[in-house]
Each structure stands twice: as structure tokens, then as C-alpha cells.
Design a protein around this motif. Structure first.
Motif, PDB file in Angstrom:
ATOM      1  N   MET A  49      -3.617   2.087  -2.052  1.00  0.00           N
ATOM      2  CA  MET A  49      -3.259   1.139  -1.001  1.00  0.00           C
ATOM      3  C   MET A  49      -4.259   1.216   0.150  1.00  0.00           C
ATOM      4  O   MET A  49      -4.829   2.273   0.413  1.00  0.00           O
ATOM      5  N   GLN A  81      -1.796  -1.541   4.369  1.00  0.00           N
ATOM      6  CA  GLN A  81      -0.674  -1.572   3.417  1.00  0.00           C
ATOM      7  C   GLN A  81       0.199  -0.334   3.577  1.00  0.00           C
ATOM      8  O   GLN A  81       1.427  -0.425   3.548  1.00  0.00           O
ATOM      9  N   ARG A 125       4.100  -0.556   4.711  1.00  0.00           N
ATOM     10  CA  ARG A 125       5.139  -0.295   3.707  1.00  0.00           C
ATOM     11  C   ARG A 125       5.687   1.126   3.742  1.00  0.00           C
ATOM     12  O   ARG A 125       6.793   1.372   3.280  1.00  0.00           O
ATOM     13  N   VAL A 167       1.618  -2.983  -5.070  1.00  0.00           N
ATOM     14  CA  VAL A 167       0.949  -3.301  -3.810  1.00  0.00           C
ATOM     15  C   VAL A 167      -0.571  -3.246  -3.932  1.00  0.00           C
ATOM     16  O   VAL A 167      -1.274  -4.159  -3.490  1.00  0.00           O
TER      17      VAL A 167
END
Lengths: 220, 247
Positions: free
Chosen positions: A129, A133, A137, B107
Motif C-alpha cells: 500500500m 492508503q 485505511r 487496496v
């Protein structure tokens, strides 16, 4: 207590409660929502060490925390018209309350961000990530959970601070009470009454806070 | 497949790595041994750019990267081919076991959710935790958390997995369940680079052993040879202390 006081309280209760529901609560809700947005942004630019913006954030927090809320209200409502900026009472109050609360809440959120172990960021980046991100998250959700009790604290403080808006002609609960006092000459009863209504609002918020905290306890 | 040359790292005045060379071939299970403070963990962290090395280069699949100034983009690209298992697990605390495994897939790799969930469930089943999919990390034991972390590492289908003292935070009983999972991975041919204090793992599972001391590689070789016929005096002394002999 004599019967006259009781009937005075009963008569005025609705008159005070209604501006509470139509002014005090919307003023608090709108201002606090905006304050949270400001706070998250201000905390994140500091946490992520964004140049220039970080300095700007520190300056903002320094100024807002270093000056009285009442002075800020007066500068915006009575002062700014001198330079051609004329705001209605309600928007002026929203502007000041959200900027003021945003500064305090940003420090709460910054501390919460820093309390998230560095390993969370490392693990996020190791699974591929990006920095943003992982912030969005993993780190921010954990930080907001940590920040929830102190933020609830700020919200409870704010609902009471909105009484200061009476000074810039916002017809919220306290101003309405003052008007009734001017008519009836019963300050003791009426100010206690409005105090009790604030207490009622805060009690509800406290209940909501513990209910939400209970729900959030699913992860440690 | 993977090679580092001349890795240096200083923290302020302290030189932790003083020119480390290391080579890993596909399918190798390399155990990095050495006393505390010898730079093992730092080496591993530098190899995945969790720390920025002061010097040295990393060669991955024939591509060379300068370790002190690899671009963010290259680091991201390299990390998609590798995985990292931490000493203290570092599971995402706000995600369930299954979400921990799928997060990187959905993601970072933009995988469709259904496919990611499928892979995630398979990975958790492989580490024996299919009944713990919806548990949060704080509801799992240390050994279970580390197995979820290994599942998270496997799920991204990496070319190599780095393990940083994966059992050091666990009591002996839980250590066993984690080592069993790692042994299984090794048998399936996964390339692994493992910083460890578990001599039995190094002896029985690893194919290569690297012995580090004072920020350099003191000795390295095939695992069997290393334990049967250590060459360096320091290595012999280290192995003696471990086997409990008193000189």
C-alpha cells in the motif's frame, strides 16, 4: 420553593427549549462537523510532515489557542465589517466555533495519530500500500478510535460554549433566557433552568458516547 | 535471484552494518544467525527499505537498485514482489484476520474483492486458521497472530518472504505452531530469508546459513556444513554457547 416559581419554570421551559433545539444544537452540530474536518486535515499535515503546510498548521493552532473565544467572536462579528466583511450572526458563530474547535481537536487527533504504532505503517507498506492508503485505511481509523473519548469531551464543552454566541446576537437558548429574565426579574430560577437544559443535552451526549464506545470495543 | 552488495548502515555515530554481501537463490531458505546487535534485523529492514541504508546495492531479478537512494516508485515495485513478517506481527488492529490478508490484495493490487476473499480464505486455511477469519488481532493468541501474518505474506504471492525473528515474541509452545507453518512453506519451495534465534529451524529447515557479527557476515555456507564443520573460530564459539557448553 413556592408555586409561582414552579409555574414560571413550566411556562418558560418550552420557550427556552425550542431555541435550544433550533439554534444551540444546529450551531453545535454544524460547527463541530466542520471542526472535525479542519482538525483531521491540520493533524495530518503535521503528522505527515508536509513542509510549509506544517508551519501554517502550527501557526493556526498557536493563534487560535492563544486568544479567547469571546474575543474571536467579537473580532469576526463586530470587527470584520470595518474591512467590508459583513457576516450574519449565525454564519459568524459557525465560522468562529469551527475554527476554534478545529484547533483544539487537531491536537487531539495529532496525538492519537502518533500513538498508532509505527509497525502499522510498516506492515501496510510491506503489503504494497502507498503511504496515503495506509493512512486512510489503517492509521487514521485507529487514531480516530483513540481520539473518540477526548473528542466527545470537546463536543460536550462546545455545546455549552455556544452560549457565548448570545454576545453576537445569535438567538440561542441563553439569549432567549436573558430576554425572559429581563421581563420577569427572576434570574435565579431561569438561569438555573437553562443550566438544567444544558445539563440535559450533555447527559444525552454522554450516554451516546458510552454507547458508541461500547460498540467500538470489538477490536483492541 | 536476490543479492545485496556492500550494505552499510549507520545510526548516527554507530555503524551497524559495515559492508554486508548476501546472495539468495530461488527456493533457498536462508537463516541469518548471530548475536544480538550484530545487525541482522537492520539488514533485513534495509533490504525491504524500511530503513534506508547508507550505502550498498540490491539486485533483484537482474535489476540493480542503489539502496541509499532508490526511488519511491521502485521501492513500491520491489515491495510488490516481496513480503515481510515482523517479530511483533504488526497485524492491522482495526481489521479482522481475513481483512488483514485481503487488504493488500484489494487496496494495493486492485484485485476484485471476491477473488481476494477466496485467496484470503485459502491462505488462512493453510496456516490452520480457517475458523478464525472474522476474529480481530486482539482476539487471537500470539502464535495465531503470527500465522495470520504469514498468511498475509503468502497471499500476495511474493517471490521472497523476509522473516524478522518471527518467533522471538512467542513462548515455546506457540513457537512450534509458527515454525511448522514456516517449514511447510519451505517445503513448497518458497524462497525465505529468516532472521532467527531458533537453531533447530536453522538446522532442520534452512538450506543456507549466514552468520553475522559486528555488522559483517562472519561466515556463510550450506546449512549442514555450517553446523557440522564451522570454519571460523567465532562461529564455533557461538555454536558452543548455544549448545549450552561452558568453555
Amino acid at each position: 420553593m413556592n408555586g409561582e416559581w414552579w409555574s414560571l419554570m413550566a411556562d418558560s421551559f418550552g420557550k427556552i427549549l425550542i431555541p435550544g433545539l433550533t439554534m444551540t444544537i444546529p450551531l453545535t452540530a454544524i460547527s463541530f462537523s466542520l471542526a472535525l474536518v479542519i482538525a483531521v486535515v491540520v493533524a495530518l499535515v503535521q503528522f505527515a510532515n508536509v513542509r510549509v503546510l506544517k508551519q501554517a498548521a502550527r501557526f493556526y493552532v498557536w493563534v487560535v489557542r492563544g486568544t479567547p473565544l469571546l474575543v474571536q467572536l467579537f473580532v469576526v462579528f463586530y470587527g470584520l465589517p470595518n474591512v467590508g466583511i459583513l457576516l450574519d450572526p449565525f454564519p459568524a458563530a459557525v465560522l468562529v466555533f469551527s475554527l476554534n474547535e478545529g484547533a483544539y481537536c487537531s491536537e487531539t487527533i495529532r496525538a492519537a495519530l502518533e500513538s498508532v504504532p509505527a509497525g502499522q505503517m510498516e506492515a501496510g507498506q510491506c503489503v504494497g500500500m502507498s503511504y496515503l492508503q495506509v493512512i486512510r485505511r489503517i492509521v487514521l481509523p485507529q487514531a480516530l478510535r483513540t481520539a473518540f473519548p477526548p473528542l466527545s469531551n470537546s463536543l460536550i464543552a462546545m455545546i455549552k460554549d455556544t452560549s457565548l454566541a448570545a454576545n453576537i446576537t445569535v438567538t440561542e437558548m441563553f439569549m432567549v433566557t436573558q430576554r425572559i429574565v429581563a421581563r420577569t426579574y427572576e434570574p435565579l430560577i431561569l438561569y438555573i433552568e437553562v443550566g438544567l437544559i444544558y445539563l440535559l443535552f450533555c447527559t444525552v451526549l454522554t450516554k451516546v458516547q458510552s454507547a458508541v464506545e461500547k460498540r467500538m470495543r470489538t477490536y483492541g | 535471484m536476490l543479492e545485496v552488495r556492500g550494505v552499510r548502515k549507520s545510526f548516527g555515530e554507530v555503524e551497524v552494518l559495515r559492508g554486508v554481501d548476501l546472495q539468495v537463490e530461488q527456493g533457498d531458505v536462508v537463516a541469518i544467525l548471530g548475536p544480538s546487535g550484530s545487525g541482522k534485523t537492520t539488514l533485513l529492514r534495509c533490504m525491504n527499505f524500511l530503513e534506508t541504508a547508507s550505502g550498498g546495492e540490491l539486485i533483484f531479478d537482474g535489476e540493480t537498485f542503489p539502496m541509499s537512494h532508490t526511488s519511491r516508485k521502485d521501492i513500491a515495485r520491489l515491495r510488490r514482489k516481496t513480503a515481510f513478517v515482523f517479530q511483533n506481527y504488526n497485524l492491522f488492529r482495526n481489521k479482522t484476520a481475513l481483512q488483514n490478508v485481503t487488504e493488500g490484495l484489494i487496496v494495493a493490487r486492485k484485485m476484485p474483492k471476491a477473488q481476494a476473499l477466496e485467496i484470503g480464505r485459502q491462505a488462512l486455511e493453510k496456516v490452520g486458521l480457517s475458523d478464525r477469519c472474522d476474529y480481530y488481532p486482539n482476539q487471537l493468541s500470539g502464535g495465531q497472530q503470527q500465522r495470520v501474518a504469514i498468511a498475509r505474506a503468502m497471499a500476495t504471492n511474493p517471490e521472497i518472504i523476509y522473516f524478522d525473528e518471527p518467533t522471538s515474541a512467542l513462548d515455546p509452545e506457540l513457537t512450534g505452531e509458527v515454525l511448522a507453518v514456516m517449514r511447510q512453506l519451505a517445503e513448497e519451495g518458497m524462497t525465505m530469508l529468516v532472521v532467527t534465534h531458533e537453531m533447530n529451524f536453522a538446522k532442520q529447515v534452512s538450506s543456507q546459513v549466514v552468520f553475522m557479527e559486528h555488522g559483517v557476515v562472519a561466515e556463510q555456507g550450506a546449512s549442514r556444513e555450517f553446523f557440522l564443520h564451522p570454519q571460523q573460530e567465532r562461529t564455533k564459539a557461538f555454536l558452543r554457547t548455544l549448545s549450552g557448553e561452558i568453555r
